[in-house]
Design a protein around this motif. Sequence first.
Motif: not given
Length: 114
Positions: A37-61
């Motif tokens: 969320v911090l990467m999304l708020i700070s507009l670091h798009w590449f790092i946000f898109l890199l972290n999004l699948p892992v965060a989604t996987w953790n939540i799903y699991r």
Amino acid sequence: IITLSDLECDYINARSCCSKLNKWVVPELIGHAVVTVLMLISLHWFIFLLNLPVATWNIYRYIMVPSGNMGVFDPTEIHNRGQLKSHMKEAMIKLGFHLLCFFMYLYRLVSRIV
């Protein structure tokens, strides 16, 4: 990785291994979600898109834990259906991901200072 390796070599029992690992599931989930969320708020798009699948996987699991299980790591099922190997593979992938992120964040920090 070390705890799962100890379980694989039969140095510790499944119950103590799973209780040690389950203790860190929620803090990992919260920490990774906050960073994403911090990467999304700070507009670091590449790092946000890199972290999004892992965060989604953790939540799903975490959400898909069957009722009656001790947590993501369950001592009665960890030896069944090759779950130990899949947990070990997941831990290795996460280790590689976190090492990649560490060096990316370090590079970004140094490039901003210089």
